[in-house]
Design a protein around this motif. Structure first.
Motif, mmCIF file in Angstrom:
data_model
loop_
_atom_site.group_PDB
_atom_site.id
_atom_site.type_symbol
_atom_site.label_atom_id
_atom_site.label_comp_id
_atom_site.label_asym_id
_atom_site.label_seq_id
_atom_site.Cartn_x
_atom_site.Cartn_y
_atom_site.Cartn_z
ATOM 1 N N ASP A 1 -18.759 10.624 -8.176
ATOM 2 C CA ASP A 1 -18.360 10.454 -6.774
ATOM 3 C C ASP A 1 -16.862 10.142 -6.692
ATOM 4 N N TYR A 2 -16.484 8.858 -6.548
ATOM 5 C CA TYR A 2 -15.072 8.522 -6.361
ATOM 6 C C TYR A 2 -14.338 8.428 -7.704
ATOM 7 N N ASP A 3 -13.002 8.358 -7.630
ATOM 8 C CA ASP A 3 -12.185 8.409 -8.847
ATOM 9 C C ASP A 3 -11.868 7.008 -9.368
ATOM 10 N N HIS A 4 -11.190 6.992 -10.528
ATOM 11 C CA HIS A 4 -10.879 5.745 -11.218
ATOM 12 C C HIS A 4 -9.942 4.873 -10.387
ATOM 13 N N SER A 5 -8.991 5.503 -9.692
ATOM 14 C CA SER A 5 -8.041 4.736 -8.897
ATOM 15 C C SER A 5 -8.741 3.933 -7.814
ATOM 16 N N ARG A 6 -9.717 4.536 -7.143
ATOM 17 C CA ARG A 6 -10.439 3.804 -6.100
ATOM 18 C C ARG A 6 -11.207 2.626 -6.704
ATOM 19 N N SER A 7 -11.800 2.830 -7.864
ATOM 20 C CA SER A 7 -12.530 1.749 -8.529
ATOM 21 C C SER A 7 -11.598 0.580 -8.830
ATOM 22 N N LEU A 8 -10.404 0.875 -9.328
ATOM 23 C CA LEU A 8 -9.446 -0.181 -9.652
ATOM 24 C C LEU A 8 -8.992 -0.915 -8.397
ATOM 25 N N ARG A 9 -8.761 -0.190 -7.322
ATOM 26 C CA ARG A 9 -8.319 -0.822 -6.074
ATOM 27 C C ARG A 9 -9.412 -1.738 -5.520
ATOM 28 N N TRP A 10 -10.663 -1.278 -5.584
ATOM 29 C CA TRP A 10 -11.754 -2.135 -5.128
ATOM 30 C C TRP A 10 -11.885 -3.368 -6.024
ATOM 31 N N GLY A 11 -11.747 -3.170 -7.330
ATOM 32 C CA GLY A 11 -11.831 -4.308 -8.240
ATOM 33 C C GLY A 11 -10.761 -5.338 -7.952
#
Length: 390
Positions: free
Chosen positions: A94-104
């Motif tokens: 689904d979403y990319d690594h950058s979005r995961s890092l921003r949410w984290g």
């Protein structure tokens, strides 16, 4: 930020962002899995990371209990546990690594209240097979978090073969001074969360091939997170272990490393028994047997009269309740006491054998093999006996 609030903050954050909360599964993998116990949050999800559609969608979050014996000798220090819980989130193509890092970053800063200046991250710096993770590097720079590239420390895999990829590890400052150094130069930077861009599959020959979908797999140890959020010096000082630290010292006078080992092994044994495992000479049952015998060896080093029959029921109830395990306190205590009796008899027999003159000095490999094959005394039991009796 107590245990319940921490769990709720994590799961609610991802549910609000479209993730489906899935139930953390048992410690026991399916029969087709060669691994004895679930060792990571992603373990039960491996087929879905490799492309199988998950029935509950492409965004998932859960709390998974895990067991690792690779660090068994480290138990007794401030951080290592045999059974622990992993907070995990996943994007299955689904979403990319950058979005995961921003949410984290958002969750740690705004959800858990960790100051921005107390964060540091490491990213994959590239090797001879894969280039540097410039996407993660750029994201962290945009967020204003200091970044340190590494190689081996920022490549995640679940074994020599299978899904893998570059990861971004997030560290929190735990020192009493203003933050200094970096994660590779100062141990006061403690890793709390790992975001993996699971993009590849490692083949038998060591080569990499792209997965059919680009996944995100994050994992954060609950107990370590609680240590940081509650400002404690060890996982055993958090509210999760409060009943243990309140009741066990009244029962047995132990030094700090011994207390931690007994606490960990008892707690882990309760969880393993609660998941349906019983002591046996092989497989999962032997892991349980080893845990019980290690804790008994520690207890009996100073006083052979100590017994698990004195264990407060509250500790067993608390552990079963926290890990959402059925079955009741009585059956768990019955298993522990039965194994204690069996081990006591084996100790007596083993002591008689080891008191023979030929076993009073240093033992050879041949001695260990003979003691095991002829007298049923495994190496770790022999070592424990010699420790108990000098």
């Amino acid at each position: 930020m107590n245990t319940d609030r921490t769990l709720r903050t994590f799961t609610d954050f991802y549910v609000e962002r479209g993730h489906h909360l899935i139930t953390g599964s048992t410690l026991l993998p399916p029969p087709s899995d060669p691994v004895l116990f679930t060792t990571s949050g992603m373990h039960p999800l491996t087929p879905y990371l490799e492309g199988r559609p998950h029935p509950q969608g492409r965004r998932l979050v859960n709390v998974q209990r895990c067991l690792r014996t690779t660090d068994l000798e480290e138990v007794g220090d401030p951080t290592h546990l045999t059974v622990f819980e992993m907070l995990g989130s996943w994007s299955l193509g689904d979403y990319d690594h950058s979005r995961s890092l921003r949410w984290g970053h958002e969750l740690l800063r705004d959800g858990f209240g960790i100051p921005q200046r107390h964060l540091y991250v490491t990213v994959f710096g590239g090797d001879d097979q894969v280039g540097p993770d410039t996407e993660s590097l750029r994201t962290w720079e945009e967020l204003g978090v200091p970044v340190e590239p590494t190689v081996e420390d920022n490549w995640w895999s679940n074994g020599p073969v299978g899904p893998c990829g570059p990861d971004s590890e997030i560290f929190v400052w735990t020192g009493d001074t203003p933050p200094e150094g970096s994660p590779t130069t100062d141990p006061r930077w403690v890793e709390v969360w790992n975001h993996v861009g699971m993009r590849y599959r490692r083949q038998e020959d060591g080569s990499l091939s792209p997965l059919s979908q680009q996944n995100i797999d994050t994992g954060m140890g609950l107990e370590r997170l609680l240590t940081v959020l509650q400002g404690r010096g060890s996982v055993y000082e958090t509210d999760l272990f409060e009943p243990w630290t309140r009741l066990l010292p009244r029962l047995w006078d132990l030094d700090e490393p011994s207390f931690r080992l007994v606490c960990d092994h008892l707690r882990s044994g309760v969880v393993v028994i609660g998941d349906g495992v019983r002591p046996s000479p092989t497989g999962r049952g032997y892991v349980l047997r080893r845990l019980v015998r290690r804790l008994l060896t520690t207890l009996w080093q100073q006083d052979r009269g100590r017994t698990l029959s004195d264990l407060p029921r509250e500790l067993v109830e608390h552990t079963l309740d926290h890990f959402r395990l059925p079955g009741g306190t009585g059956p768990v205590l019955d298993v522990l006491l039965e194994e204690e009796g069996r081990f006591g008899k084996l100790l007596d027999r083993g002591h008689r054998v080891l008191s023979r003159p030929q076993y009073r000095g240093q033992l050879s490999e041949e001695d260990y093999h003979y003691l095991h094959d002829t007298h049923g005394l495994p190496r770790d039991l022999v070592v424990g006996l010699r420790s108990l009796h000098g």
